[in-house]
Design a protein around this motif. Structure first.
Motif, PDB file in Angstrom:
ATOM      1  N   SER A 363       0.837  -1.209   0.000  1.00 47.90           N
ATOM      2  CA  SER A 363       0.000   0.000   0.000  1.00 47.90           C
ATOM      3  C   SER A 363       0.869   1.255   0.000  1.00 47.90           C
ATOM      4  O   SER A 363       0.520   2.262  -0.610  1.00 47.90           O
ATOM      5  CB  SER A 363      -0.936  -0.002   1.211  1.00 47.90           C
ATOM      6  N   PHE A 364       1.998   1.196   0.671  1.00 44.18           N
ATOM      7  CA  PHE A 364       2.925   2.334   0.691  1.00 44.18           C
ATOM      8  C   PHE A 364       3.466   2.614  -0.708  1.00 44.18           C
ATOM      9  O   PHE A 364       3.503   3.764  -1.158  1.00 44.18           O
ATOM     10  CB  PHE A 364       4.078   2.047   1.656  1.00 44.18           C
ATOM     11  N   VAL A 365       3.865   1.558  -1.402  1.00 37.35           N
ATOM     12  CA  VAL A 365       4.403   1.710  -2.763  1.00 37.35           C
ATOM     13  C   VAL A 365       3.333   2.256  -3.703  1.00 37.35           C
ATOM     14  O   VAL A 365       3.610   3.146  -4.530  1.00 37.35           O
ATOM     15  CB  VAL A 365       4.934   0.361  -3.288  1.00 37.35           C
ATOM     16  N   LEU A 366       2.121   1.759  -3.599  1.00 38.99           N
ATOM     17  CA  LEU A 366       1.016   2.239  -4.436  1.00 38.99           C
ATOM     18  C   LEU A 366       0.740   3.720  -4.182  1.00 38.99           C
ATOM     19  O   LEU A 366       0.480   4.484  -5.118  1.00 38.99           O
ATOM     20  CB  LEU A 366      -0.246   1.420  -4.171  1.00 38.99           C
ATOM     21  N   ALA A 367       0.811   4.122  -2.911  1.00 38.81           N
ATOM     22  CA  ALA A 367       0.537   5.513  -2.561  1.00 38.81           C
ATOM     23  C   ALA A 367       1.615   6.442  -3.119  1.00 38.81           C
ATOM     24  O   ALA A 367       1.315   7.499  -3.678  1.00 38.81           O
ATOM     25  CB  ALA A 367       0.445   5.656  -1.043  1.00 38.81           C
ATOM     26  N   VAL A 368       2.879   6.048  -2.974  1.00 37.42           N
ATOM     27  CA  VAL A 368       3.987   6.861  -3.492  1.00 37.42           C
ATOM     28  C   VAL A 368       3.895   6.986  -5.015  1.00 37.42           C
ATOM     29  O   VAL A 368       4.082   8.076  -5.579  1.00 37.42           O
ATOM     30  CB  VAL A 368       5.349   6.237  -3.100  1.00 37.42           C
ATOM     31  N   SER A 369       3.592   5.882  -5.668  1.00 28.54           N
ATOM     32  CA  SER A 369       3.501   5.879  -7.136  1.00 28.54           C
ATOM     33  C   SER A 369       2.344   6.741  -7.630  1.00 28.54           C
ATOM     34  O   SER A 369       2.457   7.440  -8.638  1.00 28.54           O
ATOM     35  CB  SER A 369       3.351   4.448  -7.652  1.00 28.54           C
ATOM     36  N   SER A 370       1.233   6.693  -6.925  1.00 30.44           N
ATOM     37  CA  SER A 370       0.069   7.513  -7.296  1.00 30.44           C
ATOM     38  C   SER A 370       0.380   8.997  -7.160  1.00 30.44           C
ATOM     39  O   SER A 370       0.005   9.812  -8.008  1.00 30.44           O
ATOM     40  CB  SER A 370      -1.133   7.146  -6.417  1.00 30.44           C
ATOM     41  N   MET A 372       3.314  10.314  -7.413  1.00 29.25           N
ATOM     42  CA  MET A 372       4.245  10.644  -8.495  1.00 29.25           C
ATOM     43  C   MET A 372       3.495  10.932  -9.790  1.00 29.25           C
ATOM     44  O   MET A 372       3.783  11.915 -10.485  1.00 29.25           O
ATOM     45  CB  MET A 372       5.226   9.489  -8.713  1.00 29.25           C
ATOM     46  N   ILE A 373       2.535  10.078 -10.128  1.00 30.30           N
ATOM     47  CA  ILE A 373       1.756  10.261 -11.356  1.00 30.30           C
ATOM     48  C   ILE A 373       1.033  11.609 -11.334  1.00 30.30           C
ATOM     49  O   ILE A 373       1.012  12.351 -12.326  1.00 30.30           O
ATOM     50  CB  ILE A 373       0.755   9.110 -11.544  1.00 30.30           C
ATOM     51  N   TYR A 374       0.469  11.949 -10.189  1.00 34.88           N
ATOM     52  CA  TYR A 374      -0.243  13.223 -10.051  1.00 34.88           C
ATOM     53  C   TYR A 374       0.694  14.413 -10.238  1.00 34.88           C
ATOM     54  O   TYR A 374       0.391  15.366 -10.976  1.00 34.88           O
ATOM     55  CB  TYR A 374      -0.910  13.294  -8.677  1.00 34.88           C
ATOM     56  N   LEU A 375       1.863  14.383  -9.577  1.00 36.63           N
ATOM     57  CA  LEU A 375       2.812  15.495  -9.672  1.00 36.63           C
ATOM     58  C   LEU A 375       3.360  15.656 -11.092  1.00 36.63           C
ATOM     59  O   LEU A 375       3.546  16.775 -11.570  1.00 36.63           O
ATOM     60  CB  LEU A 375       3.961  15.288  -8.679  1.00 36.63           C
ATOM     61  N   LEU A 376       3.612  14.542 -11.750  1.00 42.82           N
ATOM     62  CA  LEU A 376       4.059  14.601 -13.140  1.00 42.82           C
ATOM     63  C   LEU A 376       2.991  15.227 -14.032  1.00 42.82           C
ATOM     64  O   LEU A 376       3.291  16.025 -14.931  1.00 42.82           O
ATOM     65  CB  LEU A 376       4.402  13.200 -13.646  1.00 42.82           C
TER      66      LEU A 376
END
Length: 386
Positions: A363-370, A372-376
């Motif tokens: 869940s931590f990895v999914l949250a960080v990746s999400s 990242m996608i938003y900031l990009l």
């Protein structure tokens, strides 16, 4: 040969601030890492999880008391705005109130003192970074870690696990010397906050959301899976903090530079590239090293491997957070942070029940990746100066 030496010398001079700060940050993080790894071996999974739980509570309380002062000082001190006395006064009063409330909730002196001390230390170090006084920042940082080791371990052998928290809390207090200097040299002027209230409020909400990013998992794991599994997860988080020392160091260096209009694009790119290499190393070495050093933390092996997948997206996040904060656009970062929390909590409750502590790591990895996608996405479609 002479030209090569000259180039290296010029490079070191150009990034003198970075080298000074990064050296101090690496040393302080190494001290902290060795300390917490020692504490993990000393306490075992359950008591290690318990200490982690109370520090998570104290950390959230610290952020609530901090009133967004960190990013505010980083940004406006770099711009030459004399905002320090007013910020210091407000946050210290806030921390005293919060610490009193915490005491009557947990009856733990260490937790209460942790809040006050951490707030003072955060104010001082944020101001030093904003003013680009990297040498002084380094001295404060390393000194605090050394004091932590001595006091926390010493008090543990005297009063038990609560002594660890109390020792950490007391290690922050020497920074009060700088606090005295600020109030002696400048008058408190609340008028400087009027035109910057919006930025401070957004920074405050951002700090709270990011504090929950780093602590909500521990607060949920304790009642959901117990202190023992929390201990395994916390060891994984500790390993992640070691693996991300360099990206974190670069972040604190580039925030005031982004605020001053110097984006350091090449440095950001090299940091992201470096984080990818760290991920690969972690995936390979975790099953080899961990059983030797921590035989009681068997479940932490897979946890560390999963969490290491968040290093590169987390590094990318830091570069864009620095860019948005430097351009006084904290709302973008705040929304990304809230997105992180929402995804982490919702996936943690489901994946945690299905896969235990490994699910929480996922869940931590999914949250960080999400995030990242938003900031990009926001960087691509919103015009912001580079």
């Amino acid at each position: 040969m002479i030209n090569k030496i000259k180039k290296i010398k010029d490079l070191l001079v150009k990034f003198k601030g970075l080298t000074t700060m990064s050296s101090a940050y690496v040393v302080s993080q190494a001290i902290s890492a060795i300390f917490w790894l020692f504490i993990a071996r000393l306490l075992g999974t359950e008591h290690y999880g318990e200490v982690s739980y109370y520090i998570a509570i104290a950390s959230i309380a610290t952020t609530i008391s901090f009133l967004g002062a960190g990013n505010t000082l980083l940004t406006y001190a770099a711009k030459g705005v004399k905002i320090q006395p007013a910020i210091y006064f407000m946050t210290i009063i806030s921390s005293l109130i919060t610490s009193i409330v915490l005491f009557f909730m947990y009856y733990n002196v260490g937790v209460s003192l942790f809040v006050v001390g951490n707030v003072i230390f955060g104010l001082v170090t944020s101001e030093l970074l904003g003013l680009k006084l990297f040498k002084k920042y380094s001295i404060y940082l390393i000194s605090q870690k050394i004091i932590t080791v001595g006091l926390a371990i010493g008090l543990y052998y005297i009063i038990g696990i609560n002594g660890i928290i109390l020792g950490i809390a007391l290690s922050f207090l020497p920074s009060m010397i700088k606090l005295y200097q600020v109030f002696r040299e400048s008058k408190i002027d609340f008028s400087v906050l009027k035109s910057r209230g919006g930025f401070m409020i957004n920074s405050y909400m951002l700090d709270i959301s990011r504090s929950f990013n780093g602590t909500i998992d521990k607060i949920i794991i304790a009642p959901l899976l117990g202190f023992a599994l929390l201990g395994n997860y916390q060891l994984g988080i500790q390993a992640l903090s070691i693996l991300t020392i360099i990206p974190s160091t670069v972040y604190w260096y580039i925030v005031p530079h982004d605020a001053s209009g110097n984006p350091n694009k090449r440095l950001k790119f090299l940091t992201i590239l470096f984080s990818g290499g760290i991920t690969v190393i972690s995936l390979i070495l975790s099953p080899i090293v961990l059983p030797v050093l921590f035989p009681k933390f068997n479940e932490a092996i897979v946890v560390i491997q999963i969490l290491s997948l968040s290093i590169t997206p987390g590094t990318i996040n830091l570069t864009y957070i620095s860019k948005f904060m430097g351009n006084e656009k904290p709302k973008i970062v705040l929304i990304g942070s809230v997105l992180f929390i929402l995804i982490q909590i919702t996936t943690m409750l489901t994946l945690g029940k299905m896969y235990g502590v490994n699910g929480v790591a996922m869940s931590f990895v999914l949250a960080v990746s999400s995030e990242m996608i938003y900031l990009l996405f926001m960087n691509r479609f919103i015009k912001i100066k580079s």
